[in-house]
Design a protein around this motif. Structure first.
Motif, PDB file in Angstrom:
ATOM      1  N   GLY A 197     -10.454 -10.683 -31.970  1.00 60.41           N
ATOM      2  CA  GLY A 197     -11.520 -11.665 -31.800  1.00 60.41           C
ATOM      3  C   GLY A 197     -12.900 -11.059 -31.914  1.00 60.41           C
ATOM      4  N   LEU A 198     -13.858 -11.620 -31.155  1.00 56.18           N
ATOM      5  CA  LEU A 198     -15.275 -11.305 -31.356  1.00 56.18           C
ATOM      6  C   LEU A 198     -15.963 -10.915 -30.046  1.00 56.18           C
ATOM      7  N   ALA A 199     -16.899 -10.016 -30.151  1.00 58.11           N
ATOM      8  CA  ALA A 199     -17.216  -9.106 -31.240  1.00 58.11           C
ATOM      9  C   ALA A 199     -16.960  -7.688 -30.741  1.00 58.11           C
ATOM     10  N   THR A 200     -16.744  -6.767 -31.672  1.00 54.33           N
ATOM     11  CA  THR A 200     -16.297  -5.423 -31.336  1.00 54.33           C
ATOM     12  C   THR A 200     -17.108  -4.778 -30.221  1.00 54.33           C
ATOM     13  N   GLU A 201     -18.432  -4.737 -30.384  1.00 51.43           N
ATOM     14  CA  GLU A 201     -19.257  -3.962 -29.457  1.00 51.43           C
ATOM     15  C   GLU A 201     -19.773  -4.770 -28.269  1.00 51.43           C
ATOM     16  N   TYR A 202     -19.272  -5.989 -28.111  1.00 53.95           N
ATOM     17  CA  TYR A 202     -19.664  -6.809 -26.971  1.00 53.95           C
ATOM     18  C   TYR A 202     -18.420  -7.201 -26.163  1.00 53.95           C
ATOM     19  N   CYS A 203     -17.880  -8.370 -26.417  1.00 53.59           N
ATOM     20  CA  CYS A 203     -16.786  -8.882 -25.592  1.00 53.59           C
ATOM     21  C   CYS A 203     -15.465  -8.161 -25.836  1.00 53.59           C
ATOM     22  N   ASP A 204     -15.254  -7.669 -27.066  1.00 58.37           N
ATOM     23  CA  ASP A 204     -13.993  -6.976 -27.353  1.00 58.37           C
ATOM     24  C   ASP A 204     -13.867  -5.680 -26.565  1.00 58.37           C
ATOM     25  N   ILE A 205     -14.895  -4.836 -26.643  1.00 61.79           N
ATOM     26  CA  ILE A 205     -14.809  -3.558 -25.933  1.00 61.79           C
ATOM     27  C   ILE A 205     -14.749  -3.777 -24.420  1.00 61.79           C
ATOM     28  N   ALA A 206     -15.497  -4.743 -23.921  1.00 61.35           N
ATOM     29  CA  ALA A 206     -15.470  -5.019 -22.483  1.00 61.35           C
ATOM     30  C   ALA A 206     -14.070  -5.436 -22.034  1.00 61.35           C
ATOM     31  N   THR A 207     -13.419  -6.271 -22.831  1.00 62.49           N
ATOM     32  CA  THR A 207     -12.063  -6.721 -22.512  1.00 62.49           C
ATOM     33  C   THR A 207     -11.074  -5.566 -22.594  1.00 62.49           C
ATOM     34  N   ALA A 208     -11.175  -4.759 -23.648  1.00 66.11           N
ATOM     35  CA  ALA A 208     -10.252  -3.636 -23.838  1.00 66.11           C
ATOM     36  C   ALA A 208     -10.375  -2.618 -22.708  1.00 66.11           C
ATOM     37  N   ILE A 209     -11.594  -2.280 -22.330  1.00 69.23           N
ATOM     38  CA  ILE A 209     -11.794  -1.277 -21.278  1.00 69.23           C
ATOM     39  C   ILE A 209     -11.331  -1.813 -19.928  1.00 69.23           C
ATOM     40  N   ASP A 210     -11.566  -3.091 -19.661  1.00 69.27           N
ATOM     41  CA  ASP A 210     -11.041  -3.664 -18.419  1.00 69.27           C
ATOM     42  C   ASP A 210      -9.517  -3.637 -18.395  1.00 69.27           C
TER      43      ASP A 210
END
Length: 249
Positions: A197-210
């Protein structure tokens, strides 16, 4: 207890205001094109009998992240353009508030005290303010049409509180507000979380790291995601690798 499952896909914020080239207030060139790859991952996961979770931003019109709720503060971008990464003019600091440079518009759905508290929680610098986007109960908050949203098992809403602006899909609630993303993944005994989904350096990375923080194996599916700024994306990918998140090309 629900039957044990191995994998979950989290489809992050694939909504009209981001992915629709005709109407999206935060549309970036080609973001509509990853729908095919997202669907591919979703179908593959469903065929295995595993779970699809989606998140949607559902903001009230008076949301704290909207530049229109402040006087004399510029949003990050204009509609329909390929927008650039935020600069200092897009942020709000406590110093600006204390000097009187920031004033809240009459339509805002939060107080100055709530704004200050939020900025303090963000280490005294609020993230960028944006154009109005993903306002609840509007077309722009709906899933983009090319995403096969009927495959979604559980939908998470985020950003529905006026005085905070989450990026991660974790910690937020199902539409009936009974469970969080973490509750759901624990219920299904998930071991691997795949982020698209969207976007790599915003919501994606935050979701992945959590997801990693909560103890799951995490895969970031690069072909089913999209980015805003190339340099910020490289930094985000490196940070995910440092956190032992698997980057899948």
């Amino acid at each position: 207890m629900t039957n044990k499952m191995k994998e979950a896909v989290i489809v992050v914020d694939y909504q009209n205001d981001f992915a629709n080239p005709e109407t999206g207030s935060l549309y970036v060139n080609s973001w509509e094109k990853i729908a095919e790859s997202i669907n591919e991952i979703v179908y593959e996961t469903k065929n295995k009998g595993w779970i699809i979770i989606s998140s949607r931003e559902l903001h009230p019109a008076g949301h704290i992240s909207f530049a229109s709720n402040f006087i004399w503060k510029e949003p990050i971008t204009d509609a329909f353009a390929r927008w650039e990464a935020p600069t200092e003019k897009n942020f709000i600091t406590l110093d600006e508030i204390n000097s009187g440079k920031i004033q809240i518009a009459s339509k805002a759905d939060f107080t100055m005290e709530e704004l200050k508290a939020y900025i303090e929680s963000q280490e005294n610098k609020m993230d960028a303010v944006w154009p109005d986007h993903c306002v609840e109960n509007t077309f722009w908050a709906e899933f983009y049409k090319d995403f096969d949203s009927k495959m979604v098992d559980i939908e998470i809403k985020k950003g529905f509180e006026s005085n905070s602006h989450p990026y991660s899909a974790f910690g937020w609630k199902t539409l009936d507000e009974k469970k969080t993303t973490l509750d759901i993944i624990k219920d299904y005994w998930i071991k691997i979380v795949k982020v698209v989904g969207l976007a790599t350096e915003y919501c994606d990375i935050a979701t992945a790291i959590d997801a990693k923080k909560y103890g799951f194996e995490v895969e970031f599916i690069k072909k089913a995601t999209a980015w805003v700024d190339p340099s910020a994306t490289i930094e985000a990918l490196n940070k995910m690798r440092e956190n032992w998140i698997k980057i899948v090309e």
